[in-house]
Design an enzyme around this catalytic site. Structure first.
Site, PDB file in Angstrom:
ATOM      1  N   LEU A  23       4.465   7.545  -2.419  1.00 11.53           N
ATOM      2  CA  LEU A  23       4.835   6.168  -2.065  1.00 11.53           C
ATOM      3  C   LEU A  23       6.350   6.085  -1.947  1.00 11.53           C
ATOM      4  O   LEU A  23       7.072   6.670  -2.764  1.00 11.53           O
ATOM      5  CB  LEU A  23       4.362   5.184  -3.144  1.00 11.53           C
ATOM      6  CG  LEU A  23       2.914   4.713  -3.117  1.00 11.53           C
ATOM      7  CD1 LEU A  23       2.636   3.829  -4.327  1.00 11.53           C
ATOM      8  CD2 LEU A  23       2.589   3.960  -1.837  1.00 11.53           C
ATOM      9  N   ASP A  24       6.840   5.335  -0.950  1.00 10.90           N
ATOM     10  CA  ASP A  24       8.281   5.109  -0.820  1.00 10.90           C
ATOM     11  C   ASP A  24       8.802   4.384  -2.062  1.00 10.90           C
ATOM     12  O   ASP A  24       8.053   3.653  -2.724  1.00 10.90           O
ATOM     13  CB  ASP A  24       8.577   4.250   0.413  1.00 10.90           C
ATOM     14  CG  ASP A  24       8.286   4.979   1.713  1.00 10.90           C
ATOM     15  OD1 ASP A  24       8.304   6.221   1.714  1.00 10.90           O
ATOM     16  OD2 ASP A  24       8.012   4.298   2.731  1.00 10.90           O
ATOM     17  N   PRO A  25      10.091   4.540  -2.379  1.00 11.28           N
ATOM     18  CA  PRO A  25      10.643   3.843  -3.552  1.00 11.28           C
ATOM     19  C   PRO A  25      10.441   2.329  -3.527  1.00 11.28           C
ATOM     20  O   PRO A  25      10.212   1.721  -4.575  1.00 11.28           O
ATOM     21  CB  PRO A  25      12.136   4.203  -3.503  1.00 11.28           C
ATOM     22  CG  PRO A  25      12.152   5.552  -2.855  1.00 11.28           C
ATOM     23  CD  PRO A  25      11.068   5.497  -1.813  1.00 11.28           C
TER      24      PRO A  25
ATOM     25  N   ALA B  14       7.960   0.769  -2.386  1.00 13.22           N
ATOM     26  CA  ALA B  14       6.533   0.440  -2.435  1.00 13.22           C
ATOM     27  C   ALA B  14       6.025   0.366  -3.874  1.00 13.22           C
ATOM     28  O   ALA B  14       6.520   1.047  -4.778  1.00 13.22           O
ATOM     29  CB  ALA B  14       5.728   1.469  -1.652  1.00 13.22           C
TER      30      ALA B  14
END
Length: 312
Positions: A46-48, A50
């Site tokens: 997951l992106d930071p 998110a």
């Protein structure tokens, strides 16, 4: 002299509700340290920015991570219209603006074009390797990354609400490798404007959902033993879509030792016949003995070959 173990041999899955502002690797490290787990991995980055479902595999469950990552995912995301950024999310710098704002009717009319198997160009800032370098490292140096389009699968794309003229909240069910940031970017372009992701939350990864998830704060507030006892899901949780093959004691012994099992008797053939309707194109099954997983295996004709042995 035997090498001392670094951590406890814990086997199974913890479903973490990842907070924003943290990488998936950082979240994984915190869970592993708190549980004192010998080995850990996660089922999909997951992106930071998110939040949401980050399945954490512990011990032998790490051998099933690829199956979790292949599962369908559900995201809820907010698109901010009017600004395109370098990263296609709120963390990037603005590179283009537009005064155009699509209404709900226009957004809904545009969504069907994104369904099915579609060609998608990943964001400039992504972890894909280009000539041995990560795309985001090249982009950070100010260079334009030449990323080829990829075919991804989108099963559902739905407008949930338009809280104001500048934002729209959507949900998507999609397959492996889909970039939600690219959906936002391309949807804005189709609507005659620009946009980026303001908020992103993952609601599901395969059979892992928010119903069984725990926040990092709540997890670290629990005693290690209580967390493992209450939250640990079995290894096969990530394998819900894979058919199960029950083994005899002798068959399980052979698979555990990396040996092929031949199913040649009439009863064996009946077992295979009953199974074949469920086996996927690659013939993968989860082999069980006494209800416990023994190995990930592949059925080839009348033989069962071990792919990943689970040492439980």
């Amino acid at each position: 002299m035997a090498r001392k173990r670094k951590g406890e041999p814990i086997h199974g899955w913890i479903v973490l509700d990842k907070p924003a502002g943290m990488t998936s690797t950082q979240a994984l490290s915190k869970v592993r340290r708190h549980l004192n787990a010998e080995k850990a991995g996660h089922g999909g980055t997951l992106d930071p920015i998110a939040t949401g479902i980050l399945p954490i595999a512990l011990g032998e469950a790490t051998k099933t991570v690829s199956y979790a990552m292949d599962g369908e995912k559900t995201y809820r995301f907010t698109v901010a219209w009017g600004t395109r950024t370098t990263t296609d999310d709120r963390e990037g710098s603005a590179v283009e603006t537009s005064a155009a704002r699509p209404d709900a009717e226009a957004i809904r009319a545009a969504l069907p074009a994104f369904l099915g198997f579609v060609e998608q160009v990943p964001p400039q800032y992504c972890a894909l390797k280009i000539n041995g370098e990560r795309a985001y490292d090249i982009a950070r140096e100010g260079e334009v990354v030449d990323i080829a389009p990829r075919t991804v699968r989108i099963d559902r794309l739905e407008l949930i609400e338009t809280p104001d003229a500048d934002h729209a909240v959507l949900e998507v069910d999609c397959g492996k490798g889909t970039y939600v940031r690219s959906i936002a970017r391309d949807l804005a372009e189709r609507l005659g404007t620009v946009g980026h992701i303001r908020d992103l939350r993952r609601l599901r990864v395969g059979s892992f959902t928010l119903d069984g998830a725990i926040s990092l704060d709540d997890l670290t507030a629990m005693e290690q033993g209580a967390a493992v006892e209450r939250l640990l899901l079995p290894i096969e949780t990530a394998l819900d879509d894979i058919p199960a093959l029950a083994l005899t004691d002798a068959e399980a012994h052979r698979l555990k030792h990396g040996q092929t099992v031949a199913l040649l008797t009439r009863q064996d053939r009946e077992r295979l016949t009953a199974l074949r309707g469920d086996v996927g194109g690659d013939g993968t099954v989860i082999a069980l003995f006494g209800g416990k997983p023994v190995a990930l295996a592949r059925v080839e004709g009348a033989e069962v070959r071990p792919v990943r042995v689970l040492n439980l």
